[in-house]
Scaffold this motif. Structure first.
Motif, PDB file in Angstrom:
ATOM      1  N   ALA A 179      -2.026 -11.880 -15.842  1.00  0.00           N
ATOM      2  CA  ALA A 179      -0.961 -11.558 -14.883  1.00  0.00           C
ATOM      3  C   ALA A 179      -1.258 -10.260 -14.144  1.00  0.00           C
ATOM      4  N   ALA A 180      -1.748  -9.266 -14.878  1.00  0.00           N
ATOM      5  CA  ALA A 180      -2.092  -7.987 -14.254  1.00  0.00           C
ATOM      6  C   ALA A 180      -3.247  -8.150 -13.278  1.00  0.00           C
ATOM      7  N   THR A 181      -4.205  -9.011 -13.617  1.00  0.00           N
ATOM      8  CA  THR A 181      -5.345  -9.267 -12.730  1.00  0.00           C
ATOM      9  C   THR A 181      -4.877  -9.892 -11.426  1.00  0.00           C
ATOM     10  N   VAL A 182      -3.987 -10.861 -11.516  1.00  0.00           N
ATOM     11  CA  VAL A 182      -3.452 -11.507 -10.317  1.00  0.00           C
ATOM     12  C   VAL A 182      -2.731 -10.488  -9.443  1.00  0.00           C
ATOM     13  N   GLY A 183      -1.861  -9.686 -10.057  1.00  0.00           N
ATOM     14  CA  GLY A 183      -1.114  -8.693  -9.291  1.00  0.00           C
ATOM     15  C   GLY A 183      -2.008  -7.630  -8.679  1.00  0.00           C
ATOM     16  N   LEU A 184      -2.974  -7.135  -9.458  1.00  0.00           N
ATOM     17  CA  LEU A 184      -3.853  -6.064  -8.988  1.00  0.00           C
ATOM     18  C   LEU A 184      -4.643  -6.490  -7.758  1.00  0.00           C
ATOM     19  N   PHE A 185      -5.363  -7.594  -7.863  1.00  0.00           N
ATOM     20  CA  PHE A 185      -6.268  -7.962  -6.778  1.00  0.00           C
ATOM     21  C   PHE A 185      -5.527  -8.574  -5.591  1.00  0.00           C
ATOM     22  N   LEU A 186      -4.349  -9.099  -5.824  1.00  0.00           N
ATOM     23  CA  LEU A 186      -3.524  -9.535  -4.697  1.00  0.00           C
ATOM     24  C   LEU A 186      -3.108  -8.324  -3.871  1.00  0.00           C
ATOM     25  N   LEU A 187      -2.642  -7.269  -4.548  1.00  0.00           N
ATOM     26  CA  LEU A 187      -2.187  -6.072  -3.847  1.00  0.00           C
ATOM     27  C   LEU A 187      -3.346  -5.302  -3.217  1.00  0.00           C
ATOM     28  N   VAL A 188      -4.510  -5.289  -3.880  1.00  0.00           N
ATOM     29  CA  VAL A 188      -5.675  -4.602  -3.306  1.00  0.00           C
ATOM     30  C   VAL A 188      -6.039  -5.202  -1.954  1.00  0.00           C
ATOM     31  N   LEU A 189      -6.046  -6.532  -1.867  1.00  0.00           N
ATOM     32  CA  LEU A 189      -6.387  -7.173  -0.591  1.00  0.00           C
ATOM     33  C   LEU A 189      -5.289  -6.987   0.451  1.00  0.00           C
ATOM     34  N   VAL A 190      -4.040  -6.924   0.008  1.00  0.00           N
ATOM     35  CA  VAL A 190      -2.960  -6.633   0.952  1.00  0.00           C
ATOM     36  C   VAL A 190      -3.153  -5.239   1.545  1.00  0.00           C
ATOM     37  N   VAL A 191      -3.512  -4.273   0.695  1.00  0.00           N
ATOM     38  CA  VAL A 191      -3.702  -2.897   1.154  1.00  0.00           C
ATOM     39  C   VAL A 191      -4.918  -2.781   2.057  1.00  0.00           C
ATOM     40  N   VAL A 192      -6.030  -3.413   1.679  1.00  0.00           N
ATOM     41  CA  VAL A 192      -7.270  -3.256   2.448  1.00  0.00           C
ATOM     42  C   VAL A 192      -7.134  -3.859   3.838  1.00  0.00           C
ATOM     43  N   GLN A 193      -6.242  -4.819   4.015  1.00  0.00           N
ATOM     44  CA  GLN A 193      -6.018  -5.380   5.349  1.00  0.00           C
ATOM     45  C   GLN A 193      -5.167  -4.472   6.222  1.00  0.00           C
ATOM     46  N   ARG A 194      -4.524  -3.488   5.627  1.00  0.00           N
ATOM     47  CA  ARG A 194      -3.664  -2.576   6.379  1.00  0.00           C
ATOM     48  C   ARG A 194      -4.236  -1.166   6.460  1.00  0.00           C
ATOM     49  N   TRP A 195      -5.051  -0.785   5.497  1.00  0.00           N
ATOM     50  CA  TRP A 195      -5.697   0.519   5.488  1.00  0.00           C
ATOM     51  C   TRP A 195      -7.191   0.344   5.710  1.00  0.00           C
ATOM     52  N   THR A 196      -7.887   1.471   5.733  1.00  0.00           N
ATOM     53  CA  THR A 196      -9.346   1.416   5.791  1.00  0.00           C
ATOM     54  C   THR A 196      -9.898   1.086   4.403  1.00  0.00           C
ATOM     55  N   ALA A 197     -11.148   0.647   4.362  1.00  0.00           N
ATOM     56  CA  ALA A 197     -11.777   0.336   3.080  1.00  0.00           C
ATOM     57  C   ALA A 197     -11.880   1.588   2.213  1.00  0.00           C
ATOM     58  N   SER A 198     -12.250   2.725   2.814  1.00  0.00           N
ATOM     59  CA  SER A 198     -12.414   3.958   2.035  1.00  0.00           C
ATOM     60  C   SER A 198     -11.090   4.442   1.457  1.00  0.00           C
ATOM     61  N   ALA A 199      -9.981   4.258   2.192  1.00  0.00           N
ATOM     62  CA  ALA A 199      -8.672   4.667   1.669  1.00  0.00           C
ATOM     63  C   ALA A 199      -8.248   3.763   0.519  1.00  0.00           C
ATOM     64  N   THR A 200      -8.495   2.463   0.652  1.00  0.00           N
ATOM     65  CA  THR A 200      -8.137   1.515  -0.406  1.00  0.00           C
ATOM     66  C   THR A 200      -8.886   1.818  -1.695  1.00  0.00           C
ATOM     67  N   ALA A 201     -10.117   2.320  -1.589  1.00  0.00           N
ATOM     68  CA  ALA A 201     -10.954   2.559  -2.764  1.00  0.00           C
ATOM     69  C   ALA A 201     -10.413   3.649  -3.686  1.00  0.00           C
ATOM     70  N   TYR A 202      -9.398   4.375  -3.246  1.00  0.00           N
ATOM     71  CA  TYR A 202      -8.824   5.398  -4.127  1.00  0.00           C
ATOM     72  C   TYR A 202      -8.120   4.791  -5.337  1.00  0.00           C
ATOM     73  N   VAL A 203      -7.994   3.479  -5.358  1.00  0.00           N
ATOM     74  CA  VAL A 203      -7.469   2.821  -6.547  1.00  0.00           C
ATOM     75  C   VAL A 203      -8.369   3.105  -7.747  1.00  0.00           C
ATOM     76  N   PHE A 204      -9.675   3.352  -7.499  1.00  0.00           N
ATOM     77  CA  PHE A 204     -10.608   3.642  -8.588  1.00  0.00           C
ATOM     78  C   PHE A 204     -10.224   4.906  -9.347  1.00  0.00           C
ATOM     79  N   VAL A 205      -9.724   5.910  -8.631  1.00  0.00           N
ATOM     80  CA  VAL A 205      -9.381   7.177  -9.291  1.00  0.00           C
ATOM     81  C   VAL A 205      -7.923   7.230  -9.727  1.00  0.00           C
ATOM     82  N   LEU A 206      -7.080   6.416  -9.118  1.00  0.00           N
ATOM     83  CA  LEU A 206      -5.660   6.442  -9.474  1.00  0.00           C
ATOM     84  C   LEU A 206      -5.347   5.673 -10.752  1.00  0.00           C
TER      85      LEU A 206
END
Length: 246
Positions: A179-206
């Motif tokens: 369930a967490a995998t579905v939620g995580l990667f669904l939201l990551v792609l939602v964010v990357v379509q609205r932000w830049t790729a470099s901004a989305t990558a901050y999920v790695f440190v957060l």
């Protein structure tokens, strides 16, 4: 984990009557699946059989910097001082939070795998941005199916035992992880379509910082002062590199 999550995405895909990516978009989505799930997680979990989680978190924290450089190299973004400073500050905060001088006791092969995992994860964010405005459910359905298939083939070739868990607590943990995998990667792609790729990558440190905070609240785990300082530095890096506007 990824095979079961792909099934969930497949059910959502069918229920929403979505269309599969086509042409060049399909190539990018397939590459996203191979990089994000097959290569990045395959290398990460292999390396973490030997590498401590703290060191892994520090190495993966280079994600925003790597993603920025990869996006610039592929002419998706411009190299700005703000983005560069934010990525370096976030990396420094992760080092303060997680790095322990006595924890470096593993072979160079594991470290190389960890570096490869960070590189593949960073490039997967760039590739997902190149795929365009495809629906996140369709992208994850295709990408996760491909990535899971690769991992299952490699596991079978390595002689690993392929079986679903029989213990009740382990089954519950697996359901939560799917369930967490579905939620995580669904939201990551939602964010990357609205932000830049470099901004989305901050999920790695957060993610590690949030995990520490939840551990303190839910499990009453102790937090060292270096963790608080490092998390604050990470927050500054995220603000400068991802949130702040010119």
């Amino acid at each position: 984990r990824f095979a079961l999550a792909a099934v969930v995405f497949g059910l959502l895909f069918a229920a929403m009557r979505l269309s599969l990516p086509r042409g060049r978009a399909l190539v990018y989505v397939a590459a996203y699946g191979l990089l994000a799930f097959g290569a990045a997680y395959g290398c990460l979990y292999w390396a973490m059989q030997e590498v401590p989680a703290g060191i892994a978190a520090v190495v993966l924290a280079v994600g925003p910097l790597l993603t920025l450089l990869l996006a610039v190299a592929q002419r998706m973004e411009r190299l700005s001082a703000r983005a560069l400073v934010g990525a370096v500050v976030a990396l420094g905060g992760s080092a303060v939070t997680f790095f322990q001088p006595g924890s470096i006791d593993f072979g160079w092969q594991s470290f190389a795998l960890l570096g490869l995992a960070a590189l593949c994860a960073s490039e997967s964010v760039v590739v997902s941005k190149l795929a365009g405005r495809e629906h996140p459910v369709a992208m994850n359905f295709v990408g996760m199916t491909i990535g899971a298939a690769v991992l299952l083939v490699v596991a079978a070739l390595a002689g690993e035992r392929l079986a679903l868990p029989a213990d009740g607590e382990t089954q519950f943990a697996l359901v939560y992880l799917v369930a967490a995998t579905v939620g995580l990667f669904l939201l990551v792609l939602v964010v990357v379509q609205r932000w830049t790729a470099s901004a989305t990558a901050y999920v790695f440190v957060l993610m590690p910082v949030i995990a520490i905070a939840l551990g303190a609240v839910l499990a009453e785990e102790a937090i060292a002062w270096t963790t608080v300082v490092g998390a604050a530095i990470v927050g500054v890096g995220v603000y400068v590199g991802a949130v702040r506007r010119r």
